[in-house]
Write an enzyme that holds these catalytic residues in place. Structure first.
Site, PDB file in Angstrom:
ATOM      1  N   GLU A  18      67.457  77.077  12.679  1.00 23.65           N
ATOM      2  CA  GLU A  18      68.843  76.947  13.139  1.00 23.65           C
ATOM      3  C   GLU A  18      68.905  76.795  14.653  1.00 23.65           C
ATOM      4  O   GLU A  18      67.914  76.970  15.351  1.00 23.65           O
ATOM      5  CB  GLU A  18      69.657  78.196  12.750  1.00 23.65           C
ATOM      6  N   ARG A 101      75.694  90.128   9.982  1.00 19.90           N
ATOM      7  CA  ARG A 101      74.849  89.613  11.052  1.00 19.90           C
ATOM      8  C   ARG A 101      75.571  88.444  11.706  1.00 19.90           C
ATOM      9  O   ARG A 101      76.460  87.835  11.116  1.00 19.90           O
ATOM     10  CB  ARG A 101      73.490  89.155  10.510  1.00 19.90           C
ATOM     11  N   ASN A 103      75.837  84.581  12.991  1.00 16.60           N
ATOM     12  CA  ASN A 103      75.310  83.290  12.562  1.00 16.60           C
ATOM     13  C   ASN A 103      75.330  82.358  13.777  1.00 16.60           C
ATOM     14  O   ASN A 103      74.877  82.749  14.835  1.00 16.60           O
ATOM     15  CB  ASN A 103      76.083  82.764  11.349  1.00 16.60           C
ATOM     16  N   GLU A 121      73.420  87.309   3.228  1.00 20.32           N
ATOM     17  CA  GLU A 121      73.459  86.577   1.960  1.00 20.32           C
ATOM     18  C   GLU A 121      72.628  87.278   0.886  1.00 20.32           C
ATOM     19  O   GLU A 121      71.553  87.806   1.166  1.00 20.32           O
ATOM     20  CB  GLU A 121      72.938  85.155   2.176  1.00 20.32           C
ATOM     21  N   ASN A 154      80.040  79.133  11.423  1.00 18.07           N
ATOM     22  CA  ASN A 154      78.980  78.153  11.629  1.00 18.07           C
ATOM     23  C   ASN A 154      79.247  77.233  12.806  1.00 18.07           C
ATOM     24  O   ASN A 154      79.677  77.678  13.853  1.00 18.07           O
ATOM     25  CB  ASN A 154      78.707  77.399  10.320  1.00 18.07           C
ATOM     26  N   ASP A 204      77.343  72.730   8.081  1.00 14.49           N
ATOM     27  CA  ASP A 204      76.563  73.781   8.755  1.00 14.49           C
ATOM     28  C   ASP A 204      76.701  73.613  10.269  1.00 14.49           C
ATOM     29  O   ASP A 204      77.800  73.659  10.793  1.00 14.49           O
ATOM     30  CB  ASP A 204      75.106  73.709   8.253  1.00 14.49           C
TER      31      ASP A 204
END
EC number: 3.1.1.17
Length: 299
Positions: A18, A101, A103, A121, A154, A204
């Site tokens: 990511e 958490r 992202n 998740e 996101n 995303d």
């Protein structure tokens, strides 16, 4: 249209790659492996990846004006000194939600670090809903919460005139826009500018090019799409050899190369054997557009 070329430059097998960010000063690509708990730097010169392990899921990395980097780690904003491999906490959010958490995160044109949270998740894109929030870390290290009830906070970026903030809450399958006040960092007037189609799957990470068009990585869609935020039309689709494309940024000497991260979490042996580059970092050339250099955190 120049011919688009895609190559896997680092077959790292990241669990959830990511937050790609080009570090112009070092001529390296930064990114993270969220569940692998690593911050990575890939050098085009050496073709090597260096990684620093951290003590919690690390979901985004950004440049820092004073040097080195800032990261989102668990539910903390933290500073990372690369050479010393030293992580220090700046501040923590969502203290009442131990299952949360951070992202994705990104720095705005005024040097503020925007990042949102989500619940951990159970499996990819399966989680307790509406647990996340969107935050900003200001240069004086204070934090503001913009809104809550977020599923998977996101992709984020800003228009070229800095008057619009673009944002993705993945499970809304929408790319949204807000009015943006660069002086204060305030956002308002939320609206959807693009709804993803079924085969595009889950929106995303995201970045913007110098023509003001958005690029969105489609998780489980195996592609990045180029959108016109004014018309809400999709202008281009670039398919990648992996399904779990997670985020994208522009980099390279003149920001004409696009880098795309990907994930391998949630893939079984058979799926992985079909897509051996899952979790790799990809470089796309020949797009015919350039990107905007990342802003450094001012604090």
């Amino acid at each position: 249209m120049s011919s688009v070329k895609i190559e896997c430059v680092a077959n790292e097998g990241c669990r959830i790659g990511e937050s790609p960010v080009w570090d112009e000063k070092e001529s390296v690509l930064l990114c993270v492996d969220i569940t692998g708990r690593k911050v990575c730097r890939w050098s085009p010169a050496t073709k090597q990846v260096q990684a620093i392990s951290v003590d919690a899921p690390v979901s985004s990395v950004a440049l820092r004006k004073s040097g080195d980097y800032v990261i989102t780690l668990g539910t903390r904003f933290a500073a990372l000194k690369w050479k010393e491999q030293l992580v220090t906490t700046i501040t923590q959010v969502d203290k009442d939600k131990p299952n949360n958490r951070f992202n994705d995160g990104k720095v705005d044109p005024a040097g503020r670090y925007f990042a949102g949270t989500m619940a951990e998740e159970i499996q990819p894109a399966v989680l307790e809903r509406h647990q996340g929030s969107l935050y900003t870390l200001f240069s004086d290290l204070s934090v503001v919460k913009h809104f809550d009830q977020v599923d998977i906070s996101n992709g984020l970026d800003w228009s070229l005139d800095h008057k619009t903030f673009f944002y993705i809450d993945s499970l809304s399958y929408s790319v949204d826009a807000f009015d943006y006040d660069l002086q204060t960092g305030k956002i308002g007037n939320r609206r959807s500018i693009y709804k993803l189609e079924k085969d595009e799957s889950i929106p995303d990470g995201m970045c913007i090019d110098t023509e003001g068009k958005l690029w969105v990585a489609c998780y489980n869609g195996g592609r990045v799409i180029r959108l016109d935020p004014e018309t809400g039309k999709r202008l281009q689709t670039v398919k990648l050899p992996v399904d779990k494309t997670t985020s994208c940024c522009f980099g390279g000497k003149d920001y004409s190369e696009m880098y795309v991260t990907s994930a391998s979490d949630g893939m079984d042996k058979e799926w992985l054997s079909r897509q051996p580059q899952a979790g790799g970092i990809f470089k796309i050339t020949g797009l015919g557009v350039k990107g905007v250099p990342p802003y450094p955190f001012a604090g």
